[in-house]
Design a protein around this motif. Structure first.
Motif, PDB file in Angstrom:
ATOM      1  N   ALA A  13       0.840  -1.201   0.000  1.00 12.23           N
ATOM      2  CA  ALA A  13       0.000   0.000   0.000  1.00 12.23           C
ATOM      3  C   ALA A  13       0.874   1.249   0.000  1.00 12.23           C
ATOM      4  CB  ALA A  13      -0.930  -0.003   1.214  1.00 12.23           C
ATOM      5  N   HIS A  14       1.911   1.230   0.814  1.00 10.49           N
ATOM      6  CA  HIS A  14       2.804   2.386   0.895  1.00 10.49           C
ATOM      7  C   HIS A  14       3.479   2.649  -0.450  1.00 10.49           C
ATOM      8  CE1 HIS A  14       5.176   5.410   2.832  1.00 10.49           C
ATOM      9  NE2 HIS A  14       6.290   4.840   2.433  1.00 10.49           N
ATOM     10  N   GLN A  15       3.898   1.585  -1.105  1.00  7.97           N
ATOM     11  CA  GLN A  15       4.511   1.722  -2.433  1.00  7.97           C
ATOM     12  C   GLN A  15       3.514   2.335  -3.422  1.00  7.97           C
ATOM     13  OE1 GLN A  15       5.183  -1.956  -4.450  1.00  7.97           O
ATOM     14  NE2 GLN A  15       5.981  -0.961  -6.265  1.00  7.97           N
ATOM     15  N   LEU A  16       2.282   1.849  -3.400  1.00  9.21           N
ATOM     16  CA  LEU A  16       1.268   2.347  -4.333  1.00  9.21           C
ATOM     17  C   LEU A  16       0.942   3.817  -4.071  1.00  9.21           C
ATOM     18  CD1 LEU A  16      -1.133  -0.729  -4.335  1.00  9.21           C
ATOM     19  CD2 LEU A  16       0.423  -0.033  -6.172  1.00  9.21           C
ATOM     20  N   ILE A  17       0.912   4.201  -2.804  1.00  9.74           N
ATOM     21  CA  ILE A  17       0.601   5.581  -2.448  1.00  9.74           C
ATOM     22  C   ILE A  17       1.780   6.497  -2.761  1.00  9.74           C
ATOM     23  CG2 ILE A  17       0.149   7.133  -0.497  1.00  9.74           C
ATOM     24  CD1 ILE A  17      -1.408   4.681   0.756  1.00  9.74           C
ATOM     25  N   SER A  18       2.965   6.091  -2.357  1.00  9.98           N
ATOM     26  CA  SER A  18       4.152   6.943  -2.482  1.00  9.98           C
ATOM     27  C   SER A  18       4.703   7.015  -3.899  1.00  9.98           C
ATOM     28  CB  SER A  18       5.258   6.447  -1.557  1.00  9.98           C
ATOM     29  OG  SER A  18       4.829   6.493  -0.235  1.00  9.98           O
ATOM     30  N   ASN A  19       4.864   5.873  -4.525  1.00  6.67           N
ATOM     31  CA  ASN A  19       5.532   5.822  -5.827  1.00  6.67           C
ATOM     32  C   ASN A  19       4.581   5.968  -7.006  1.00  6.67           C
ATOM     33  OD1 ASN A  19       7.812   5.365  -4.332  1.00  6.67           O
ATOM     34  ND2 ASN A  19       7.821   3.166  -4.687  1.00  6.67           N
ATOM     35  N   GLU A  20       3.415   5.380  -6.887  1.00  3.88           N
ATOM     36  CA  GLU A  20       2.495   5.381  -8.022  1.00  3.88           C
ATOM     37  C   GLU A  20       1.381   6.404  -7.860  1.00  3.88           C
ATOM     38  OE1 GLU A  20       1.357   1.454  -9.293  1.00  3.88           O
ATOM     39  OE2 GLU A  20       3.256   0.613  -8.592  1.00  3.88           O
ATOM     40  N   LYS A  21       1.370   7.103  -6.714  1.00  6.23           N
ATOM     41  CA  LYS A  21       0.374   8.154  -6.463  1.00  6.23           C
ATOM     42  C   LYS A  21      -1.059   7.657  -6.675  1.00  6.23           C
ATOM     43  CE  LYS A  21       3.775  11.077  -5.930  1.00  6.23           C
ATOM     44  NZ  LYS A  21       4.704  10.591  -4.963  1.00  6.23           N
ATOM     45  N   MET A  22      -1.286   6.389  -6.314  1.00  6.11           N
ATOM     46  CA  MET A  22      -2.612   5.799  -6.459  1.00  6.11           C
ATOM     47  C   MET A  22      -3.544   6.351  -5.375  1.00  6.11           C
ATOM     48  SD  MET A  22      -3.603   1.729  -6.551  1.00  6.11           S
ATOM     49  CE  MET A  22      -2.690   1.407  -8.055  1.00  6.11           C
ATOM     50  N   PRO A  23      -4.780   6.664  -5.720  1.00  8.52           N
ATOM     51  CA  PRO A  23      -5.736   7.163  -4.723  1.00  8.52           C
ATOM     52  C   PRO A  23      -6.006   6.113  -3.627  1.00  8.52           C
ATOM     53  CG  PRO A  23      -6.595   7.413  -6.958  1.00  8.52           C
ATOM     54  CD  PRO A  23      -5.346   6.604  -7.052  1.00  8.52           C
ATOM     55  N   ILE A  24      -6.184   6.595  -2.413  1.00  7.20           N
ATOM     56  CA  ILE A  24      -6.366   5.708  -1.254  1.00  7.20           C
ATOM     57  C   ILE A  24      -7.482   4.673  -1.465  1.00  7.20           C
ATOM     58  CG2 ILE A  24      -6.910   5.615   1.221  1.00  7.20           C
ATOM     59  CD1 ILE A  24      -4.171   6.800   0.735  1.00  7.20           C
TER      60      ILE A  24
ATOM     61  N   LYS B  92      -8.512   3.205  -4.094  1.00  6.75           N
ATOM     62  CA  LYS B  92      -8.012   2.170  -5.001  1.00  6.75           C
ATOM     63  C   LYS B  92      -6.950   1.301  -4.309  1.00  6.75           C
ATOM     64  CE  LYS B  92      -7.760   2.333  -9.953  1.00  6.75           C
ATOM     65  NZ  LYS B  92      -8.957   1.631 -10.204  1.00  6.75           N
ATOM     66  N   VAL B  93      -6.108   1.935  -3.494  1.00  4.77           N
ATOM     67  CA  VAL B  93      -5.075   1.202  -2.758  1.00  4.77           C
ATOM     68  C   VAL B  93      -5.732   0.206  -1.810  1.00  4.77           C
ATOM     69  CG1 VAL B  93      -3.256   1.405  -1.013  1.00  4.77           C
ATOM     70  CG2 VAL B  93      -3.333   3.012  -2.922  1.00  4.77           C
ATOM     71  N   ILE B  94      -6.741   0.664  -1.094  1.00  6.06           N
ATOM     72  CA  ILE B  94      -7.443  -0.194  -0.132  1.00  6.06           C
ATOM     73  C   ILE B  94      -7.985  -1.428  -0.838  1.00  6.06           C
ATOM     74  CG2 ILE B  94      -9.489  -0.328   1.348  1.00  6.06           C
ATOM     75  CD1 ILE B  94      -8.912   2.664   2.050  1.00  6.06           C
ATOM     76  N   GLU B  95      -8.593  -1.221  -1.992  1.00  6.29           N
ATOM     77  CA  GLU B  95      -9.131  -2.329  -2.773  1.00  6.29           C
ATOM     78  C   GLU B  95      -8.007  -3.246  -3.274  1.00  6.29           C
ATOM     79  OE1 GLU B  95     -10.961  -2.657  -7.199  1.00  6.29           O
ATOM     80  OE2 GLU B  95     -11.845  -1.102  -5.915  1.00  6.29           O
ATOM     81  N   LYS B  96      -6.945  -2.638  -3.780  1.00  5.91           N
ATOM     82  CA  LYS B  96      -5.836  -3.394  -4.387  1.00  5.91           C
ATOM     83  C   LYS B  96      -5.129  -4.303  -3.373  1.00  5.91           C
ATOM     84  CE  LYS B  96      -2.692  -3.239  -7.970  1.00  5.91           C
ATOM     85  NZ  LYS B  96      -3.016  -3.593  -9.335  1.00  5.91           N
TER      86      LYS B  96
ATOM     87  N   ALA C 201     -12.283   0.512   5.076  1.00  5.63           N
ATOM     88  CA  ALA C 201     -11.384   1.661   4.892  1.00  5.63           C
ATOM     89  C   ALA C 201     -10.869   2.192   6.229  1.00  5.63           C
ATOM     90  CB  ALA C 201     -12.095   2.765   4.123  1.00  5.63           C
ATOM     91  N   ASN C 202     -11.723   2.235   7.249  1.00  7.37           N
ATOM     92  CA  ASN C 202     -11.290   2.733   8.560  1.00  7.37           C
ATOM     93  C   ASN C 202     -10.217   1.841   9.159  1.00  7.37           C
ATOM     94  OD1 ASN C 202     -12.969   4.968   8.509  1.00  7.37           O
ATOM     95  ND2 ASN C 202     -14.657   3.875   9.490  1.00  7.37           N
ATOM     96  N   SER C 203     -10.390   0.541   9.019  1.00  6.29           N
ATOM     97  CA  SER C 203      -9.398  -0.409   9.513  1.00  6.29           C
ATOM     98  C   SER C 203      -8.064  -0.206   8.798  1.00  6.29           C
ATOM     99  CB  SER C 203      -9.898  -1.839   9.296  1.00  6.29           C
ATOM    100  OG  SER C 203      -8.926  -2.769   9.668  1.00  6.29           O
ATOM    101  N   PHE C 204      -8.127  -0.042   7.478  1.00  2.00           N
ATOM    102  CA  PHE C 204      -6.908   0.196   6.708  1.00  2.00           C
ATOM    103  C   PHE C 204      -6.201   1.461   7.187  1.00  2.00           C
ATOM    104  CE2 PHE C 204      -4.784   2.623   3.396  1.00  2.00           C
ATOM    105  CZ  PHE C 204      -3.781   1.734   3.052  1.00  2.00           C
ATOM    106  N   ARG C 205      -6.955   2.556   7.305  1.00  2.00           N
ATOM    107  CA  ARG C 205      -6.351   3.837   7.686  1.00  2.00           C
ATOM    108  C   ARG C 205      -5.679   3.752   9.056  1.00  2.00           C
ATOM    109  NH1 ARG C 205     -10.750   5.706   4.419  1.00  2.00           N
ATOM    110  NH2 ARG C 205      -9.952   7.134   2.828  1.00  2.00           N
TER     111      ARG C 205
END
Length: 66
Positions: A27-38, A40-44, A50-54
């Motif tokens: 998730a961190h890679q997708l957020i930081s490097n690929e700038k993927m929206p949260i 989409k990251v949660i789903e991926k 979502a609250n648990s993920f955050r």
């Protein structure tokens, strides 16, 4: 089993903790490097809540800095 023991030996964490760590690392890679929206990251990375993920992701970030 054997895999759980190997993970405990190699990484010093349980199989469940290791799985969570790998998902959050991805998730961190997708957020930081690929700038993927949260959302989409949660789903991926396979979170259903979502609250648990955050909550876990914030803790992951704090642990990585420490």
């Amino acid at each position: 089993g054997t895999a759980a023991r190997q993970i405990k030996t190699l990484y010093g964490m349980s199989m469940r903790s290791y799985q969570m760590w790998t998902r959050l690392s991805k998730a961190h890679q997708l957020i930081s490097n690929e700038k993927m929206p949260i959302p989409k990251v949660i789903e991926k990375v396979g979170y259903l809540n979502a609250n648990s993920f955050r909550k876990r992701y914030r803790k992951f970030l704090v642990d990585q800095k420490g």
